[in-house]
Every structure is written in structure tokens, then in C-alpha cells.
Design a protein around this motif. Structure first.
Motif, mmCIF file in Angstrom:
data_model
loop_
_atom_site.group_PDB
_atom_site.id
_atom_site.type_symbol
_atom_site.label_atom_id
_atom_site.label_comp_id
_atom_site.label_asym_id
_atom_site.label_seq_id
_atom_site.Cartn_x
_atom_site.Cartn_y
_atom_site.Cartn_z
ATOM 1 N N LEU A 183 0.860 -1.181 0.000
ATOM 2 C CA LEU A 183 0.000 0.000 0.000
ATOM 3 C C LEU A 183 0.894 1.228 0.000
ATOM 4 O O LEU A 183 1.923 1.249 0.680
ATOM 5 N N LEU A 184 0.507 2.249 -0.752
ATOM 6 C CA LEU A 184 1.301 3.469 -0.851
ATOM 7 C C LEU A 184 0.427 4.667 -0.540
ATOM 8 O O LEU A 184 -0.716 4.751 -1.007
ATOM 9 N N MET A 185 0.957 5.582 0.255
ATOM 10 C CA MET A 185 0.333 6.872 0.448
ATOM 11 C C MET A 185 1.435 7.920 0.501
ATOM 12 O O MET A 185 2.601 7.601 0.768
ATOM 13 N N LYS B 104 0.270 16.056 6.025
ATOM 14 C CA LYS B 104 -1.087 15.896 5.536
ATOM 15 C C LYS B 104 -1.100 14.942 4.347
ATOM 16 O O LYS B 104 -0.302 15.075 3.423
ATOM 17 N N VAL B 105 -2.018 13.979 4.378
ATOM 18 C CA VAL B 105 -2.099 12.994 3.295
ATOM 19 C C VAL B 105 -2.519 13.686 2.009
ATOM 20 O O VAL B 105 -3.543 14.376 1.952
ATOM 21 N N GLN B 106 -1.724 13.502 0.959
ATOM 22 C CA GLN B 106 -2.019 14.078 -0.342
ATOM 23 C C GLN B 106 -2.693 13.086 -1.280
ATOM 24 O O GLN B 106 -3.504 13.473 -2.113
ATOM 25 N N CYS B 107 -2.343 11.820 -1.160
ATOM 26 C CA CYS B 107 -2.953 10.828 -2.040
ATOM 27 C C CYS B 107 -2.703 9.439 -1.481
ATOM 28 O O CYS B 107 -1.806 9.216 -0.666
ATOM 29 N N ARG B 108 -3.523 8.503 -1.933
ATOM 30 C CA ARG B 108 -3.357 7.080 -1.641
ATOM 31 C C ARG B 108 -3.460 6.331 -2.958
ATOM 32 O O ARG B 108 -4.250 6.699 -3.823
ATOM 33 N N SER C 48 -2.168 4.422 -9.552
ATOM 34 C CA SER C 48 -1.302 5.554 -9.252
ATOM 35 C C SER C 48 -1.779 6.320 -8.029
ATOM 36 O O SER C 48 -2.906 6.173 -7.567
ATOM 37 N N CYS C 49 -0.865 7.140 -7.527
ATOM 38 C CA CYS C 49 -1.115 8.076 -6.441
ATOM 39 C C CYS C 49 -0.652 9.431 -6.973
ATOM 40 O O CYS C 49 0.535 9.629 -7.238
ATOM 41 N N LYS C 50 -1.571 10.370 -7.189
ATOM 42 C CA LYS C 50 -1.245 11.636 -7.827
ATOM 43 C C LYS C 50 -1.240 12.765 -6.809
ATOM 44 O O LYS C 50 -2.125 12.830 -5.945
ATOM 45 N N ALA D 39 6.695 9.607 0.387
ATOM 46 C CA ALA D 39 5.861 8.500 -0.067
ATOM 47 C C ALA D 39 6.122 7.318 0.852
ATOM 48 O O ALA D 39 7.257 6.857 0.993
ATOM 49 N N LEU D 40 5.089 6.835 1.484
ATOM 50 C CA LEU D 40 5.183 5.747 2.460
ATOM 51 C C LEU D 40 4.635 4.476 1.822
ATOM 52 O O LEU D 40 3.510 4.461 1.315
ATOM 53 N N VAL D 41 5.427 3.414 1.855
ATOM 54 C CA VAL D 41 5.030 2.136 1.266
ATOM 55 C C VAL D 41 5.081 1.086 2.362
ATOM 56 O O VAL D 41 6.106 0.925 3.041
#
Length: 931
Positions: free
Chosen positions: A664-666, A673-677, A682-684, A693-695
Motif C-alpha cells: 500500500l502506498l500513500m 497531511k495525506v495528499q494521495c493514496r 497511481s497516487c497523484k 511516499a510511504l510504502v
């Protein structure tokens, strides 16, 4: 045509038709056939919902009574009348309340009479016919004048007529069609002596007598007479939807009726006009019915058991069966009241003032004025039996016990209640501005406790709703008190703990990246929550939380709270989340579960200073960053920097299908602050100058998970990235392009100018084995980078490379077209071609070579014709057996006259086959056709 025979030998090529239909033949394959294993469609499994202790069951409100169905009731009444076998001529005279029956022929009339003894009366009628629609009536006064009448209901034969003179009246009946069986009855409401008297104790609210009676077929109804005076409020309980009841004053004026209200709760009627007051009970369609009825005075109530404010620990009186209670309130203020009985059954009722008007608050948590208030059972509760009422002031202190607010250290508050309606009060030392954890820990066969926190003035702060976990922010005036209730006879245990206290909490150090954890905690059914401490100097401004457990399920929730009780983050719905923590501030955390399990918990730094892998280049298609995850808690992070106007595309790619382990990537910005998951491919993200980017590993099953992380800058303030903008593709079609995706050359991109509503098709082939591992095709509009819905879309079927892409917006724009490996293992050879429109012409085949081949293999074939492309959909088909096989385009020449395909004959039997354009209509074997 291609000839398929039973031996591995090549047959002669037959003659080709010049049109779109070609004949082919197959011979049996003697060697080993090619095999391609198909896997399930690739999609990440949804995270399991966290399991938290269930809420205590709340009482259910009474079900709404069924709505009357007048048409069905009239049909039932007509059937009952027919079954009574009415015969004979209609009588000449009528007697009060006594239904008479007769049979009327077609176009016949009847004119029975009756006498009224006083000048003014209200006559109620019930006229019932087996063919009600063809039956009409008129009432004539002694002087020959027609009396005005009105229907009681909207359907049926119940009506009433106000009369103005004594004497003989005539009810003329007319039957306009067929034979009609008829029943007629009347009741002179004001002059009859047949009304049942409701007097004395029978009319007191607490001891109201219930009259049980029956109405026969065609009955006009029963009448009841009360002793109430003008200004009183009459409470009546009736038969609900089975019949209707109406209140009249002494002149026959209708005051209230259940037909126009919710009679299931009890009809409350403020009496106007003159006494005496009468109530009729009718079945408006004349259907036979049994009913119960009661009438009492709601204002200035009598016969109600007295209830006064109770101290904590005091049990209410549960012995009285009176339908009402008098709540005696000594002073204005907030009070809590509820109705209880030994069985725990829900009793539906309402609170009234002594004048019979309804109190403004009905929730059981009310601001009440000093004096008496009346709680009354609704009519929907037919037989309540013995029950009691609780009544307590919100500022009550009698029976309160001083209790510490460090339950994780000092232990749970325990106890049990001997009777329904009992409550316990805990006086707490917690200061205003702090928070409290309220945690249920019922023992085996115990019960969850319901807790309400009030301040010193009686103002409610919060309640736990009976749930296993709740947190309360205290903003009122200290000292605070907790009111605890639980099921009688069941033991309870409740932890009350201050959110700014680390007493009894497990230390939770920060973890690095990898598979290490910071704290180990075990839970079970009787110890379902544990506290953890997060000291002020041991956390980053932004962190991620995660846990792994023995059951490998997301069956618990981590909550982090500040000193005031504000929840700053939680893992609800997952095992992982991100958390923004104020520098220099201490926090406490609670792990809440319920199953017997052991948890390993991590907190990792995701702030700009986190020890993450830096991307030296973010060029589109540049080298990926590889990681191997070797445990369920394993995690990695990648730092990306750029301008705030830059558009980034992030991907964590693993191979396999949806049932296999993945990642899982976010991504978070510089503020955490979370920008995308990455929910799909993709995560844009855009808008910040720094990202992490956390994986994390997902679904780890004891085998290392290999992932390749892409981080591409696809656009900026000047438009799309140069490596994409230099590759301009046309929506009217673009030439065939071949390439290879590897971990050093990870994407193909280009730009397409699209008008509003315009679309195109990308067709192609890849070397990927298996139908669920095709590379992914995506399109993005210039101004919709992080929107939840994009009007620029590509639609691609699983197992097929390519798809249709379009601009669904109302304006033109330059779109970014991307081809990425997605779940495909690299290297991947691919060929693609652009075709105009989302439903392009796939060309016309004219010849095929060779015309014979072996069954059970992938057969290379060259097709010649016009308008051929990588999107040409062709297949082999045999009409007699309904057998078919797909052809996979491999390459096409520039002018679309030569197409190289692979013919999949692995599931075909030897024989003669036609070559068709896939998706076209019927055809004649061996003959050219438009298909």
C-alpha cells in the motif's frame, strides 16, 4: 481456407473469397501445445474493518401500526355480508343500532323510515352493500326536505346527518345495477340512551377501564359518554387501525377523530363546545371487528403513581400497573427520567404537563419546571403490566462515590445492579479542560455499562452509548460526575482514565523503517484495551501508525488523544494511518480490540526529516526504486522534492493477482497531511515542495514481497513533462510504436490534443503472459490532477492491452497519455497504435496465409486486406459447432494492408473454420459477407 485434419501434415491452401469472410482449416497438433495460465483480475483486497466491542443494545421504539386499507376493508365487509345470506324485502321501519338486511333487485328502491324524538340530533348511519359502488341513498326530513349529510371516512358507507326537527325520517336507497344485498343501521347520537357511561374510577387516567366489545357485520358502531367538562383534555385509547373513534360535543359537533391522526398512540382531545361529550367507535366499512376502548381525563390526572427524584443506588418502585406516573419536580433544572420494568421490555409513552398539553422534551433528558408532570403510556402499549419510573436531578449528589481517574493504574470500577433502574454515581477528580477515556471491560457473562458525564451544574459533557471505547472532553465546571447504569443482575467493569495521564500505560517508542516494532501489547475478551504513552520528546511532527498481530487481521483500533481528549488520529478501517503531532506535546494512545491476540505496534517518522530514500531523478519513465518487504510490519519511505506547481505520479508495483501479497502506498506533504493514496494504479499529488511516499507491506504471508516504486514528475507550471510533451499523438490516429518497459525505462508517455467529447482508441499487444497482467493505459486532463473524478478517462478490460480514451468535459485540452507496467513483471515488449474514435473501423480482411495450421497451438498468420490495424478484431469461427478462437494482432504495416497475428487454436478441434470480423452479425459458411 485452413484445413484441420486428424494427422500432423499440412494440407493444400484453398481458394479465398474476396470479401470480409475467409475460410480456414486446422490440422491436429502432434507436439506439446502452448499453455497460458489465466489468473484472477488484479485488484487489492479491501482492508478488514476493525472489530471493537459492540454497543449495548438500545431500547427499540414501538412499531408503527399498520395503515388502514379502506378498499380492502370494504371488500371484506361485503364478503361478510354475502356470507350472512341476506334475503327478503327491505323493512319498512328501522330500529336504532340494529342492522337490518335485505336484497334489492336491479334499478330498485327501498325507503325504510325511523322516528327522532327531539328537534336537534346527529344521526350516524352505516349502509353496506355487496356492490357498494351501485348503491346510493338520500335522507328526507318529516317536512320532505333533503337532509345534508357527510361521509365519516373516504371509503365505505358510514355517514352522519345533522337533523333539525323531530318526526319521521325516510332513508331512500337506490340500486342501479344487478342484484345487491344490503345492510342498514342508524344511531341517533344525541337522543339515544344506549351510550355506555365512563364515570368515576373508569375515567381516571391511572385506572381507566378498558371496554372490550365487538362490532358485527354492518354495525353502525358503539357510543360512550364521559363526565368531562369543557377545557378538559380527553385521552382515549382505541382499536388502532381496526376501527375509528370520534369525539363529539353536546351539540353533535365533531371535535376530534382518530381517522385523521395517529390513533395508535392514543387520541388526545382538548374539549371545546358544550358537555356532555360522546365518543363513537365505528368500523367505517361495516366489517365485523373486535375492539378495546378506554377514555380518561389527561388534564388534572388522577390515579397516577407518584415518582419523586431518587438518590443514586435507589431502585424505583416496579409494582404499579397504572398507565401513568406523576413526576414531582422540586425545582427547575435538568432531569433524567426513564420507564423501566423487570423484563426490560420497551414501553412507549409521553410526558405531559398537568393541563394535558405535551411537554416540549420527550427524550428522557430534559429541562423541567418545578411542579408535577405526567408520563402516560401510549395506546400502542396494550398491556404494560407492572413497571416503574426513574427520576434524577442532573445535579444529584446523594449516593455518589469518590473515584480515581487513573483506571489503567488503579483498576476498573466494578459492580452489579440488583434492580432495573438503579444507577451508580462516581465523583471524579478530573479538572476542566482535560479528557477522559471511558472503557467497558465486562467480565464473562457480564454487561457493558452505559456512562454519562455531567459537570457540577448538571450540564452533560458526553456519554459512551454503551460502547467499549469512548473519549470525553471536559469543558464544564468541576467536579464532574459519571452516572453508570447496566443490565440488572449482570456484573460490569469500567475503566475511567485521564487522557493526559501515562500512569499504567505501556511505553511506545518510535520505530525506524524496516520490520522492527516499538511496543508489544496483548488483548483478550476481558482486557480489551491497553494504554500506551507517547512522550513529548519522542515523536516527530508527522508519523505513521501501524500494527501487526498473530491473527493477521485488522481487528483492533489505535486511537491517539491529546490531554484535552481530542482524538488526533486513529486507524479505524485499517491497521495503518498517518498522524500529525504537535511538537513538545505528550499524548496517550489506546489500542482497543476484543479478541485474544498479541499486537506489535509501530510509530514511524514521515516528516521532511525522516530517514527516507531520496529520488535522484523524477523523469517520467526513469528507473524505479526497488524494495523487498520481509514482514507484515515492513515499511519504506521515499522523499520527493519539487516546485509546488509540479504534478507527481507515484506507484508501488508488485506482480501477481488480487489474492497475493502486495503493498500500500500513500504520500504526505511537508506538514504530514495525506495528499494521495494508491487505490489503483497511481497516487497523484501536487501543491507542495516536499513529499514523503510511504510504502507498507499488505497481506504478508511469510514470503518476501518485492515492489518497484515509481516517482515521476509528469508536469509543472509550463505544462506536461518534456519527455512526454515531445511525443505528440493525434486523436485521429497515430502510427504503430513498439518498445520495451523495464525497471530502467518504466513508462511510455505522450500528449494528445482532445476536443470536448472527442475520443480515440489505443490498440496493441504485449509480451505479457496471462490475461490479468497487461500493462496499464491511463489518460489525464490538464486541470484535473488530484480530482476525485476526472472527465478524461481510459477504459481498459482486464487481460487486454489498450482501450478507449476520451475527453468527457465541455472544453478542449491537452491530455497526458501514459503506459505503465502496473502488475506486469518486467521486461515487457509492447506494440501500440492509435485509432480515431472510441469505436473505430477495424478494417476488412481479404486473404490469410497460411491457410492451414495445426490445432492446439498459437499459430503465426499473415492477414492481408484494407484498413487493418493493431485494433482489428478477428476470430476463427465454426457455425456448426459454435466454436471460435481469438486472433491476437502483433504488428501491422504503415498503410494497413498487412497484419501479423497469432491465432489461438488451443481449444479448437480439427476442421474447417471461417475467418470473421469479431462482433459482426450472422454469416453463411464459406461465403464472403459484410461480417
Amino acid at each position: 481456407m485452413l484445413l484441420f485434419s486428424g494427422r500432423p501434415k499440412r494440407a493444400a491452401i484453398g481458394v479465398f473469397a474476396a470479401g470480409a469472410l475467409l475460410l480456414t482449416s486446422l490440422v491436429a497438433q502432434s507436439g506439446t501445445a502452448f499453455a497460458a495460465t489465466a489468473g484472477p483480475a488484479d485488484a487489492k483486497p479491501a482492508a478488514e474493518a476493525p472489530q471493537v466491542p459492540a454497543a449495548k443494545a438500545q431500547p427499540q421504539t414501538a412499531k408503527a401500526a399498520p395503515k388502514p386499507d379502506p378498499k380492502a376493508e370494504q371488500q371484506a365487509a361485503a364478503k361478510a355480508l354475502q356470507e350472512s345470506d341476506p334475503t327478503g324485502a327491505c323493512p319498512a321501519t328501522l330500529d336504532p343500532q340494529a342492522p337490518v338486511t335485505c336484497t334489492m333487485g336491479e334499478f330498485s328502491t327501498a325507503a325504510p323510515t325511523f322516528d327522532l324524538v327531539q328537534d336537534h340530533d346527529l344521526v350516524v348511519f352505516q349502509v353496506l352493500g355487496t356492490n357498494q359502488y351501485y348503491l346510493t341513498w338520500t335522507l328526507t326530513a318529516p317536512d320532505g326536505a333533503t337532509v345534508a349529510c357527510e361521509n365519516v371516512g373516504s371509503y365505505g358507507g358510514a355517514f352522519r346527518c345533522a337533523t333539525g326537527q323531530a318526526g319521521t325520517y325516510t332513508l331512500k336507497l337506490n340500486n342501479s345495477y344487478g342484484t345487491n344485498s344490503v345492510s342498514v343501521a342508524y344511531l341517533p347520537l344525541l337522543s339515544t340512551g344506549a351510550c355506555k357511561a365512563v364515570a368515576g374510577d373508569d375515567g381516571k387516567l391511572g385506572t381507566a377501564k378498558v371496554f372490550n366489545a365487538s362490532l358485527g357485520t354492518g354495525a353502525v358502531g358503539d357510543c360512550y359518554r364521559t363526565e368531562l367538562a369543557p377545557g378538559d383534555v380527553l385521552r382515549t385509547y382505541g382499536p388502532g387501525y381496526a376501527a375509528t373513534w370520534t369525539v363529539y360535543d353536546g351539540t353533535g359537533k365533531r371535535i376530534c377523530d382518530s381517522y385523521n391522526g395517529d390513533g395508535s398512540r392514543g387520541l388526545d382531545c382538548a374539549l371545546t363546545g358544550t358537555a356532555p361529550y360522546r365518543v363513537t367507535v365505528q368500523q367505517l366499512s361495516g366489517r365485523p371487528t373486535d375492539y378495546s376502548f378506554a377514555a380518561a381525563r389527561l388534564s388534572r390526572p388522577e390515579g397516577c403513581a407518584l415518582v419523586q427524584p431518587q438518590a443514586f443506588g435507589e431502585a424505583p418502585d416496579l409494582t404499579s400497573a397504572a398507565r401513568c406516573r406523576t413526576l414531582r419536580v422540586p425545582a427547575d433544572g435538568r432531569y433524567l427520567y426513564s420507564q423501566v420494568n423487570a423484563s426490560g421490555a420497551w414501553l412507549s409513552g409521553r410526558l405531559f404537563r398537568t393541563d394535558g398539553t405535551q411537554d416540549g422534551c420527550q427524550a428522557g433528558d430534559c429541562t423541567l419546571t418545578a411542579g408535577d408532570h405526567t408520563w402516560v403510556l401510549d395506546g400502542s402499549t396494550t398491556d404494560a403490566g407492572a413497571y416503574g419510573m426513574t427520576l434524577r436531578s442532573a445535579t444529584e449528589t446523594r449516593g455518589c462515590t469518590a473515584t480515581p481517574d487513573d483506571g489503567f493504574a488503579s483498576g476498573a470500577v466494578t459492580g452489579a445492579f440488583a434492580s432495573a433502574g438503579q444507577a451508580r454515581c462516581l465523583t471524579l477528580p478530573t479538572a476542566s479542560g482535560k479528557g477522559l477515556y471511558l472503557l467497558n471491560r465486562p467480565p464473562t457473562d457480564g454487561a457493558a455499562a452505559t456512562v454519562e458525564i455531567d459537570d457540577a451544574t448538571g450540564a452533560k459533557q458526553c456519554d459512551n452509548g454503551g460502547y467499549g471505547y469512548a473519549v470525553c472532553k471536559l469543558t464544564g465546571t468541576a467536579p464532574f460526575r459519571a452516572t453508570v447504569t447496566a443490565d440488572p443482575g449482570k456484573a460490569y467493569a469500567l475503566v475511567v482514565h485521564r487522557t493526559d495521564s501515562a500512569a499504567g500505560c505501556t511505553a511506545w517508542p518510535q520505530s525506524g523503517y524496516g520490520g522492527d516494532w516499538g511496543a508489544e501489547v496483548s488483548l483478550n475478551a476481558t482486557d480489551p484495551q491497553r494504554c500506551l504513552s507517547v512522550p513529548a520528546d519522542q515523536h516527530a511532527p508527522a508519523e505513521m501508525l501501524d500494527y501487526a498481530n498473530n491473527l493477521n487481521q485488522a481487528n483492533a483500533v489505535v486511537y491517539i488523544n491529546d490531554a484535552a481528549g481530542a482524538t488526533v488520529c486513529s486507524t479505524i478501517g485499517s491497521s495503518t494511518t498517518t498522524c500529525r503531532l504537535a511538537p513538545g506535546t505528550s499524548y496517550t494512545a489506546v489500542l482497543a480490540g476484543g479478541q485474544t491476540d498479541t499486537y506489535h505496534l509501530v510509530r514511524r517518522d514521515i516528516s521532511p526529516s525522516a530517514p527516507c530514500t531520496a529520488r535522484p531523478s523524477t523523469a517520467v519513465g526513469g528507473p524505479s526504486t526497488p524494495f523487498d518487504f520481509t514482514s507484515a510490519l515492513d515499511a519504506r519511505c521515499v522523499r520527493i522534492t519539487g516546485a509546488a506547481t509540479d504534478k507527481f505520479w507515484l506507484t508501488s508495483r508488485t506482480t501477481g493477482n488480487r489474492y497475493e501479497a502486495s503493498t500500500l502506498l500513500m504520500a504526505v506533504d511537508a506538514d504530514g497531511k495525506v495528499q494521495c493514496r494508491q487505490w489503483g494504479v497511481s497516487c497523484k499529488m501536487t501543491g507542495s515542495t516536499s513529499y514523503v511516499a510511504l510504502v507498507v507491506a499488505s497481506g504478508y504471508q511469510g514470503k518476501a514481497i518485492h515492489a518497484n516504486v515509481d516517482a515521476w514528475k509528469v508536469g509543472g507550471a509550463d505544462g506536461w513533462a518534456p519527455e512526454c510533451a515531445s511525443n505528440v499523438l493525434s486523436a485521429n490516429g497515430f502510427p504503430q510504436h513498439s518498445g520495451m518497459l523495464t525497471e530502467t525505462d518504466t513508462a511510455y508517455c505522450g500528449v494528445v490534443d482532445l476536443k470536448a467529447g472527442q475520443g480515440f482508441t489505443v490498440a496493441g499487444t504485449t509480451s505479457t503472459a496471462g490475461p490479468y497482467l497487461a500493462p496499464w493505459l491511463a489518460i489525464s486532463g490538464p486541470n484535473e490532477w488530484t480530482d476525485s473524478y476526472n472527465s478524461y478517462q481510459c477504459f481498459q478490460n482486464y487481460g487486454q492491452f489498450g482501450g478507449s480514451c476520451s475527453n468527457g468535459s465541455s472544453s478542449a485540452g491537452r491530455a497526458l497519455l501514459m503506459v505503465t507496467p502496473d502488475k506486469s513483471p518486467t521486461p515487457i515488449e509492447y506494440t501500440l497504435q492509435g485509432l480515431a474514435g472510441t469505436s473505430p473501423d477495424y478494417g476488412t480482411p481479404q486473404s490469410v496465409a497460411p491457410a492451414t495450421g495445426r490445432a492446439g497451438t498459437l499459430l503465426p498468420v499473415v492477414i492481408r486486406g484494407t484498413g487493418l490495424s493493431m485494433g482489428s478484431k478477428l476470430k476463427l469461427s465454426q457455425l456448426s459447432t459454435s466454436s471460435s478462437a481469438a486472433m491476437w494482432p502483433q504488428s501491422v504495416n504503415a498503410d494497413g494492408t498487412v497484419l501479423n497475428v497469432l491465432v489461438d487454436t488451443r481449444n479448437l478441434a480439427p476442421g474447417r473454420y471461417d475467418l470473421l470480423r469479431d462482433g459482426m452479425g450472422g454469416y453463411t459458411p464459406g461465403q464472403a459477407s459484410p461480417g
